[in-house]
Design a protein around this motif. Structure first.
Motif, PDB file in Angstrom:
ATOM      1  N   LEU A 291       5.183 107.835  90.545  1.00  0.00           N
ATOM      2  CA  LEU A 291       5.141 106.710  89.613  1.00  0.00           C
ATOM      3  C   LEU A 291       4.313 107.022  88.376  1.00  0.00           C
ATOM      4  O   LEU A 291       4.547 106.467  87.297  1.00  0.00           O
ATOM      5  N   HIS A 292       3.308 107.911  88.524  1.00  0.00           N
ATOM      6  CA  HIS A 292       2.437 108.239  87.409  1.00  0.00           C
ATOM      7  C   HIS A 292       3.025 109.339  86.524  1.00  0.00           C
ATOM      8  O   HIS A 292       2.455 109.642  85.468  1.00  0.00           O
ATOM      9  N   GLU A 293       4.138 109.933  86.952  1.00  0.00           N
ATOM     10  CA  GLU A 293       4.763 110.985  86.155  1.00  0.00           C
ATOM     11  C   GLU A 293       5.471 110.387  84.951  1.00  0.00           C
ATOM     12  O   GLU A 293       5.965 109.252  84.998  1.00  0.00           O
ATOM     13  N   SER A 294       5.558 111.164  83.866  1.00  0.00           N
ATOM     14  CA  SER A 294       6.214 110.665  82.652  1.00  0.00           C
ATOM     15  C   SER A 294       7.724 110.584  82.811  1.00  0.00           C
ATOM     16  O   SER A 294       8.383 109.757  82.182  1.00  0.00           O
ATOM     17  N   ASP A 295       8.287 111.439  83.665  1.00  0.00           N
ATOM     18  CA  ASP A 295       9.740 111.426  83.882  1.00  0.00           C
ATOM     19  C   ASP A 295      10.011 111.690  85.362  1.00  0.00           C
ATOM     20  O   ASP A 295      10.393 112.795  85.748  1.00  0.00           O
ATOM     21  N   VAL A 390      14.518  93.926  82.477  1.00  0.00           N
ATOM     22  CA  VAL A 390      13.104  93.980  82.849  1.00  0.00           C
ATOM     23  C   VAL A 390      12.314  94.693  81.760  1.00  0.00           C
ATOM     24  O   VAL A 390      12.701  95.769  81.299  1.00  0.00           O
ATOM     25  N   LYS A 391      11.206  94.086  81.357  1.00  0.00           N
ATOM     26  CA  LYS A 391      10.354  94.679  80.341  1.00  0.00           C
ATOM     27  C   LYS A 391       9.578  95.854  80.930  1.00  0.00           C
ATOM     28  O   LYS A 391       9.018  95.768  82.017  1.00  0.00           O
ATOM     29  N   ASN A 392       9.544  96.952  80.194  1.00  0.00           N
ATOM     30  CA  ASN A 392       8.761  98.132  80.591  1.00  0.00           C
ATOM     31  C   ASN A 392       9.027  98.503  82.044  1.00  0.00           C
ATOM     32  O   ASN A 392       8.126  98.531  82.885  1.00  0.00           O
ATOM     33  N   LEU A 393      10.270  98.795  82.332  1.00  0.00           N
ATOM     34  CA  LEU A 393      10.707  99.063  83.702  1.00  0.00           C
ATOM     35  C   LEU A 393       9.992 100.281  84.278  1.00  0.00           C
ATOM     36  O   LEU A 393       9.979 101.357  83.673  1.00  0.00           O
ATOM     37  N   SER A 425      16.608 107.398  84.109  1.00  0.00           N
ATOM     38  CA  SER A 425      16.514 108.552  83.218  1.00  0.00           C
ATOM     39  C   SER A 425      16.125 108.140  81.801  1.00  0.00           C
ATOM     40  O   SER A 425      15.265 108.761  81.168  1.00  0.00           O
ATOM     41  N   LYS A 426      16.761 107.083  81.290  1.00  0.00           N
ATOM     42  CA  LYS A 426      16.523 106.667  79.905  1.00  0.00           C
ATOM     43  C   LYS A 426      15.207 105.905  79.735  1.00  0.00           C
ATOM     44  O   LYS A 426      14.591 105.959  78.667  1.00  0.00           O
ATOM     45  N   GLU A 427      14.783 105.164  80.778  1.00  0.00           N
ATOM     46  CA  GLU A 427      13.585 104.338  80.663  1.00  0.00           C
ATOM     47  C   GLU A 427      12.393 104.943  81.404  1.00  0.00           C
ATOM     48  O   GLU A 427      11.354 104.292  81.552  1.00  0.00           O
ATOM     49  N   HIS A 428      12.559 106.206  81.868  1.00  0.00           N
ATOM     50  CA  HIS A 428      11.485 106.952  82.523  1.00  0.00           C
ATOM     51  C   HIS A 428      10.905 106.167  83.710  1.00  0.00           C
ATOM     52  O   HIS A 428       9.688 106.045  83.876  1.00  0.00           O
TER      53      HIS A 428
END
Length: 816
Positions: A291-295, A390-393, A425-428
């Motif tokens: 969850l803490h990874e950027s991608d 959802v905001k900031n998924l 993929s698109k929203e990391h």
């Protein structure tokens, strides 16, 4: 300035962005809906702005009207709609409709206004009574009338339609279209105090005798400040006249406030602290680091039934929220949402929003608004909830990811798993798929290292999985038992009743009997509209078609020869009847498509089973997964062979998954459970593996067969379907498409991607509702260049004269 606009109501062959002039007085942004003139008749049509360009558009048609004050789609949502359109061979508006709640859809209201008829129109229409009546009624209605209003006068529909055509052709009437929202915002009036404390005291002293109601209202408002008109009327009995008088005196103001329609969710009273065991903690820590990874890489959580996957989900969502991100949990069945929602309401309170098809249009629309505004950042729902804004998924969880209900059967024929992977993929965001019986495709990708793989191999409470017993139904027939229940399963149900424990029986076929057959001539009643046998329903004593809804009373003798009719096979209704005959004292609940209704919902049935003295729950696949009842210690699979011998490459997987999942409903509490599988083929490898709850053995057996057949995960199966009438015409059109498509495939560099093109062949059910169906199957690697070629071929087919009357669709890795 010009706008690129996706236009509603187009067929796939002509679907593309169309250019329109943006008038200088219109304020426009991508994601807004507009009204545009389309076609040679300049019909008013809904459209969505995809992009704006600074270019000369003086030769273009202008946009007529802006329908939204703010964009209903963000740039990210527009890109998602474009992905759906390209991947699933649908129009842009098909994708938009799938993503928007029905409450935001627009409906067109058509009316006919008097244009410029000659002065003596009554005289000229003397020999056309239908047109004369229409013109007269339009004039009496103030110059404009709808077709519905004309029909309410008792006029013939065909005569009215023809008269309207003639009058519009003469330009005596003009057709006008108005676009309206299907479901408006719910509002309520709020009465606010506009006076100071001294003014209220003075006013009340003056009005206490002459206008006591006004004084009473002001005393209340002086205490609370503002109150809804509904509550004010309830507490004071004030009339609308009183409110108007106070408003004119400047003592109050009346405003309109939006009210969100929301279903009531009762939080569970169980402990929701969720102390994870060592195995769960290990999996949670590993996923938390992702969850803490950027991608983050997509992940598969493979856990046996009862291993506590839901507890891991909740802890991950808590971590996600602590990072200021939103999360969504998708479930395959509406039946799974009641228990989950109660649990989530206890954990996250008002931050939870629910999206599924059983909600009213207004409720679903308002839940969507709460999500869009950021008021709810935990979404629980079925397939279509994957589009929730959802905001900031931060993460998407697909529980029971192998289920076929994640695949849409209508255009766009998307799979929620693929949409989730695209959004991740698109929203990391982390995409987590969980299951006790993962699909072969997902497990293959996990073992290849494309997905992360985590395992929960033991039940949360340390209990063993329930022992499973196979019962040979051939031996039951030999012993003269012709009921749906074996003597062994009947005895075990009686035993559970004596111990005040509960039983779940799975039979994945609703109705009474599979079909009715004449014992003399062998004739079987079939649906006149579809190529299927009619199913007998005991409740209403009728034969019914589960595809088109046709029904007829059960005949007392064969209509062909007058012979005796025999009912063959079992459905949930027959199973319920047999059980009550064998065990009259048993209290039985049935849960299938025939018993579920708005007043008798999934939640109502499951609550009754949990809280009341119910012995047995009979149901279709909706009782097979996600349910957690501590008192259930026996599960019976009544007909394990039903889905095993279906002509589909997923038949074994479906059977293994269904049996494994339903067996896992047994023994989830402190008491030990057991299960019984009734079958006519007890030595079948798939059934033996399901009885042993051995997914790894099943995977190792099934994977080589998939590779040999050229099925997922090694190849994709793209079905190109043809639907129309008559049969010969549909088959001829399918052959024309196959020849043209194969010639282009041969000329293109697709040799490595395409394995075979099979067909055309009749569909599994050749006729549904008087429409014949043929199909081609393309065995290939689903790559973008191949999809582009197929898209061109579909559009080419739709434009040919010789294919008129036959519609075409494309379905990727379908479940039919």
């Amino acid at each position: 300035m010009i706008a690129r606009i996706a236009v509603e109501g187009l067929i796939y062959a002509i679907d593309k962005p169309y250019s329109y002039l943006v008038p200088s007085d219109l304020s426009l942004a991508p994601g807004m809906r507009v009204c545009v003139p389309f076609g040679s008749g300049n019909r008013k049509t809904e459209g969505m702005v995809l992009a704006l360009e600074a270019a000369d558009g003086s030769d273009l048609k202008p946009i007529l009207e802006v329908l939204d004050q703010t964009p209903v789609f963000s740039e990210r949502q527009l890109k998602l709609a474009a992905f759906v359109r390209e991947r699933y061979f649908c129009t842009f508006y098909d994708a938009i409709r799938a993503m928007l709640p029905a409450g935001l859809w627009l409906k067109s209201k058509e009316s006919y206004a008097i244009a410029e008829p000659p002065v003596d129109w009554e005289k000229r229409l003397a020999d056309d009574p239908a047109a004369l009546t229409v013109m007269t009624l339009a004039e009496n209605a103030g110059g404009s009338v709808t077709e519905e209003a004309l029909l309410r006068q008792g006029l013939d529909r065909t005569a009215v339609s023809e008269a309207l055509k003639r009058l519009c052709g003469r330009k005596w009437l003009r057709r006008e279209t108005e676009l309206l929202k299907k479901n408006g915002d719910k509002t309520e009036k709020i009465v606010n105090c506009a006076a100071s404390g001294d003014q209220i005291i003075s006013f009340c002293q003056k009005k206490r005798r002459s206008a006591p109601m006004q004084a009473s209202v002001m005393e209340l408002l002086g205490t609370v400040g503002s109150v809804s008109w509904k509550e004010l009327r309830y507490f004071t009995g004030a009339s609308l006249q009183t409110i108007h008088s106070l408003e004119r005196a400047g003592m109050i103001t009346v405003t309109v406030q939006e009210v969100l329609r929301k279903t009531t969710i009762v939080p569970t009273d169980q402990d929701v602290s969720f102390h994870l065991n060592a195995e769960q903690e290990r999996v949670y820590k590993a996923l938390q680091s992702q969850l803490h990874e950027s991608d983050p890489k997509p992940a598969l959580l493979y856990g046996v039934t009862g291993s506590g996957k839901t507890a891991v989900y909740i802890q991950l969502i808590r971590t996600c929220l602590s990072q200021g991100k939103g999360a969504m949990l998708l479930v395959p069945e509406i039946a799974l949402t009641p228990q989950l929602l109660s649990l989530f309401a206890a954990c996250f309170g008002s931050r939870v929003a629910v999206l599924h098809s059983a909600l009213r249009i207004g409720e679903r629309y308002d839940e969507y608004k709460r999500i869009e505004r950021g008021e709810a950042d935990v979404v629980v729902g079925t397939r279509s909830a994957v589009f929730a804004p959802v905001k900031n998924l931060g993460m998407i969880i697909l529980d029971e990811e192998q289920e076929h209900t994640y695949k849409s059967e209508n255009s766009p024929r998307y799979h929620a798993r693929e949409i989730a992977l695209y959004r991740g993929s698109k929203e990391h965001a982390l995409v987590l798929m969980g299951s006790a019986t993962p699909s072969i495709e997902t497990m293959y990708l996990a073992r290849q290292g494309i997905f992360s793989l985590y395992r929960l191999e033991h039940r949360f409470n340390g209990k063993n999985l329930p022992p499973v017993e196979l019962v040979d139904m051939k031996q039951e027939l030999i012993r003269g038992n012709h009921t749906a229940l074996s003597s062994r399963l009947t005895d075990l149900i009686r035993d559970r009743m004596r111990r005040r424990e509960k039983t779940i029986l799975l039979l994945n076929r609703r109705g009474g009997n599979r079909f009715v057959v004449c014992v003399d001539c062998g004739d079987v009643p079939t649906c006149p509209r579809c190529s299927v046998h009619l199913t007998y329903h005991m409740v209403n004593d009728r034969l019914m078609c589960h595809y088109c809804g046709f029904s007829q009373p059960l005949m007392r003798e064969c209509p062909s020869c007058g012979g005796h009719l025999k009912r063959v096979g079992f459905g949930t209704q027959q199973l319920e009847y047999d059980l009550t005959q064998l065990i009259p004292e048993a209290k039985v609940l049935r849960m299938d498509a025939d018993t579920i209704s708005p007043t008798n919902s999934h939640e109502t049935v499951l609550r009754r089973f949990e809280t009341e003295d119910i012995n047995v729950l009979i149901g279709t696949q909706m009782v097979a997964k996600g349910l957690n009842f501590e008192d259930v210690t026996l599960v019976g699979v009544v007909d394990a062979d039903m889905s095993l011998y279906v002509d589909h490459y997923r038949a074994s997987e479906t059977t293994f998954s269904l049996i494994t999942q339903v067996v896992g409903r047994s023994g989830r509490g402190a008491k030990r459970g057991s299960a019984v599988i009734q079958t006519y083929t007890p030595s079948n490898t798939v059934l033996l593996q399901a009885a042993g709850q051995d997914y790894d053995a099943f995977y190792q057996t099934e994977l080589p067969l998939r590779q040999l057949r050229g099925c997922p995960p090694f190849c994709d199966l793209i079905r190109i379907g043809f639907v129309g009438f008559p049969e010969a015409h549909v088959e001829r059109c399918a052959k024309l498409f196959a020849e043209h498509f194969w010639s282009r495939l041969s000329a293109q560099p697709f040799r490595g991607a395409v394995r075979d093109l099979l067909g055309p062949a009749p569909a599994a059910i050749m006729k549904i509702n008087q429409k014949f169906r043929f199909q081609l199957t393309l065995c290939c690697k689903n790559q973008k260049p191949l999809r582009q070629l197929l898209s061109e071929e579909v559009k080419y087919f739709s434009r040919q004269r010789e294919t008129a009357g036959v519609s075409i669709y494309v379905d990727i890795n379908g479940y039919e």
